[in-house]
Motif scaffolding. Structure first.
Motif, PDB file in Angstrom:
ATOM      1  N   VAL A   1       0.879  -1.173  -0.109  1.00  0.00           N
ATOM      2  CA  VAL A   1       0.111  -0.083  -0.116  1.00  0.00           C
ATOM      3  C   VAL A   1       0.913   1.332   0.093  1.00  0.00           C
ATOM      4  N   PHE A   2       0.696   2.273  -0.891  1.00  0.00           N
ATOM      5  CA  PHE A   2       1.293   3.313  -1.149  1.00  0.00           C
ATOM      6  C   PHE A   2       2.742   3.334  -1.492  1.00  0.00           C
ATOM      7  N   GLY A   3       3.046   2.145  -1.695  1.00  0.00           N
ATOM      8  CA  GLY A   3       4.848   1.910  -2.017  1.00  0.00           C
ATOM      9  C   GLY A   3       5.495   1.280  -0.920  1.00  0.00           C
ATOM     10  N   LEU A   4       4.785   1.412   0.230  1.00  0.00           N
ATOM     11  CA  LEU A   4       5.544   0.683   1.287  1.00  0.00           C
ATOM     12  C   LEU A   4       5.232  -0.960   1.377  1.00  0.00           C
ATOM     13  N   PRO A   5       6.482  -1.789   1.248  1.00  0.00           N
ATOM     14  CA  PRO A   5       6.403  -3.349   1.013  1.00  0.00           C
ATOM     15  C   PRO A   5       5.829  -3.967   2.185  1.00  0.00           C
ATOM     16  N   CYS A   6       4.842  -5.049   1.974  1.00  0.00           N
ATOM     17  CA  CYS A   6       4.419  -5.770   3.020  1.00  0.00           C
ATOM     18  C   CYS A   6       5.678  -6.551   3.688  1.00  0.00           C
ATOM     19  N   ASP A   7       5.564  -7.252   4.624  1.00  0.00           N
ATOM     20  CA  ASP A   7       6.553  -8.102   5.360  1.00  0.00           C
ATOM     21  C   ASP A   7       6.648  -9.319   4.306  1.00  0.00           C
ATOM     22  N   MET A   8       7.417  -9.532   3.517  1.00  0.00           N
ATOM     23  CA  MET A   8       7.234 -10.378   2.233  1.00  0.00           C
ATOM     24  C   MET A   8       8.060 -11.865   3.148  1.00  0.00           C
ATOM     25  N   ASP A   9       8.940 -11.597   3.948  1.00  0.00           N
ATOM     26  CA  ASP A   9       9.521 -12.894   4.461  1.00  0.00           C
ATOM     27  C   ASP A   9       8.642 -13.469   5.248  1.00  0.00           C
ATOM     28  N   ALA A  10       7.971 -12.858   6.152  1.00  0.00           N
ATOM     29  CA  ALA A  10       6.782 -13.328   7.064  1.00  0.00           C
ATOM     30  C   ALA A  10       5.682 -14.086   6.168  1.00  0.00           C
ATOM     31  N   ILE A  11       5.066 -13.230   5.181  1.00  0.00           N
ATOM     32  CA  ILE A  11       4.361 -13.955   4.331  1.00  0.00           C
ATOM     33  C   ILE A  11       4.695 -15.290   3.598  1.00  0.00           C
ATOM     34  N   ALA A  12       6.076 -15.163   3.042  1.00  0.00           N
ATOM     35  CA  ALA A  12       6.461 -16.189   2.290  1.00  0.00           C
ATOM     36  C   ALA A  12       6.672 -17.448   3.158  1.00  0.00           C
ATOM     37  N   ALA A  13       6.969 -17.315   4.508  1.00  0.00           N
ATOM     38  CA  ALA A  13       7.104 -18.280   5.344  1.00  0.00           C
ATOM     39  C   ALA A  13       5.685 -18.925   5.505  1.00  0.00           C
ATOM     40  N   ILE A  14       4.562 -18.076   5.670  1.00  0.00           N
ATOM     41  CA  ILE A  14       3.441 -18.684   6.137  1.00  0.00           C
ATOM     42  C   ILE A  14       3.097 -19.430   4.777  1.00  0.00           C
ATOM     43  N   ALA A  15       3.013 -18.704   3.714  1.00  0.00           N
ATOM     44  CA  ALA A  15       2.779 -19.450   2.410  1.00  0.00           C
ATOM     45  C   ALA A  15       3.230 -20.748   2.251  1.00  0.00           C
ATOM     46  N   LYS A  16       4.586 -21.073   2.618  1.00  0.00           N
ATOM     47  CA  LYS A  16       5.259 -22.380   2.495  1.00  0.00           C
ATOM     48  C   LYS A  16       4.765 -23.301   3.363  1.00  0.00           C
TER      49      LYS A  16
END
Ligand SMILES: *Cc1c(COP(=O)(O)O)cnc(C)c1O
Length: 402
Positions: A145-160
């Protein structure tokens, strides 16, 4: 001079490239498309880029290519532009909203985890089932949102851990980096958009980026009426769409990409001016910064502190409007939009942070062509409006019988 809420930044290079595309008489599926896609891939570090006629189209193709379909659920945010949810509705899939972080306005990984742990079970074949609806949860759709990135490390870990796909809506984050990696390249697929208010523009347009050859190929085919890679014009191997981006749009985009670093730096400069001039204001929260993140600024969004409700924010906006300063509510919650009413059964949980953000956030005028004088005017008028409202409220509270 009227101050614009947003503005594209079009120079001689854009005129030169678009002119050249026009004169070439090759107006679709030509060399500018190839060049634009190559440059997007090169810039972001993605293996493949597939340009289409809007960010919404790009999201739609990704949803289909990722096999998200009728009855599936996707975990996402209600604090976004409607397109990030509509791409699911087009395919009969259902958004599941989880709450956001109130500092970053992005989806909160802890809330994703909470939903999966408390509301879902695993089927015998390993799928994640949302207990209340008996539907399969297929993917996570984070929005930067607005160009600030989500916490992709955490999200990738959950997705995995749960075997979920990730579709990144990076429509507001072209050029944003997390450590050395570009937003949009963390998931199975990512999407950028190039409407005139975005960091770079093609007038209308969007692009899918992915490292997955199959997703890239399917998106390429679906944008072009389901034609195959062999180029046969009247052979259609799958249901497709006309989501093509014309050579004129690609030429415009190629020029903007050549200038991308300059454009992003100018936006960063404008944001820095706002940060300095507004830092002493006690009734607003300024955009946060995150360590190891290079933010590409889509919008300059402040959060008003007073509450409850949106009345204070709305009065500040009205005072600014009267002084000729435009602003925008970024964003109302998607699920409160009138069109969403038939889908409301899918609302699972209380979303207090999402609600709060929608009540208190507002975007100030922002673009690479906003002048120092204009930023000063906006900040002065905002200070006046805040002073007026805060003292006005105190005067009312102090009045006898109030
Ligand atoms: C701009 C935007 C889109 C896509 O918009 P288009 O107008 O279709 O290009 C999608 N999601 C978000 C969050 C956006 O800001």
């Amino acid at each position: 001079m009227t101050i614009s809420l947003s503005s594209p930044d079009i120079g001689e290079l854009e005129l030169l490239y678009v002119n050249s595309a026009l004169r070439s008489r090759s107006l679709s599926l030509g060399p500018w498309l190839q060049r634009f896609e190559d440059r997007i891939a090169e810039y972001t570090g993605a293996h493949y880029a597939v340009a289409v006629n809007s960010g919404t189209s790009a999201l739609h193709l990704c949803v289909r290519a990722m096999g998200i379909g009728p009855g599936d659920e996707v975990i996402t945010t209600g604090f976004s532009f409607v397109a990030s949810v509509n791409c699911l509705l087009y395919e009969g899939a259902h958004p599941v909203f989880v709450d956001i972080d109130l500092d970053t306005f992005n989806i909160d990984p802890d809330k994703i985890r909470e939903f999966l742990a408390e509301d879902c079970t695993r089927s015998r074949d390993g799928r994640v089932i949302h207990r209340a609806t008996s539907r399969t949860v297929k993917a996570i759709l984070p929005v930067h949102v607005f160009g600030l990135p989500c916490d992709m490390d955490a999200i990738a870990a959950i997705a995995k851990e749960y075997g979920l796909g990730i579709l990144e809506d990076a429509c507001e984050a072209f050029g944003t980096r997390l450590s050395a990696r570009y937003a949009g390249t963390f998931g199975d697929a990512g999407v950028f958009a190039f409407y005139p208010n975005k960091q770079i523009t093609t007038a209308e347009g969007g692009v899918v980026v992915t490292d997955d050859a199959r997703i890239a190929e399917e998106c390429r085919s679906m944008r072009n009426q389901g034609r195959d890679a062999d180029g046969q014009w009247l052979r259609h191997v799958r249901l497709g769409f006309n989501y093509r981006l014309s050579e004129l749009h690609c030429a415009l985009g190629a020029a903007q990409l050549d200038r991308a670093d300059e454009l992003l730096a100018m936006r960063r400069g404008v944001a820095a001016q706002y940060n300095i001039q507004l830092r002493a204001e006690s009734h607003i929260h300024l955009p946060v910064s995150i360590p190891a993140v290079t933010k590409s600024w889509f919008a300059y969004v402040i959060q008003l502190r007073n509450g409850p409700g949106s009345a204070f924010r709305d009065r500040i906006r009205e005072r600014l409007r009267q002084q000729g300063v435009p602003s925008q509510v970024y964003f109302p919650t998607i699920y409160s939009e009138p069109y969403f009413e038939p889908y409301l059964e899918t609302l699972p949980r209380k979303l207090p942070h999402t609600e709060r953000a929608a009540e208190t956030c507002m975007a100030l005028p922002f673009s690479s062509v906003l002048t120092e004088g204009e930023v000063r005017t906006v900040c002065t008028e905002l200070s006046n409006a805040l002073d007026g409202e805060v003292h006005g409220e105190q005067a009312v509270a102090a009045a006898p019988g109030a």
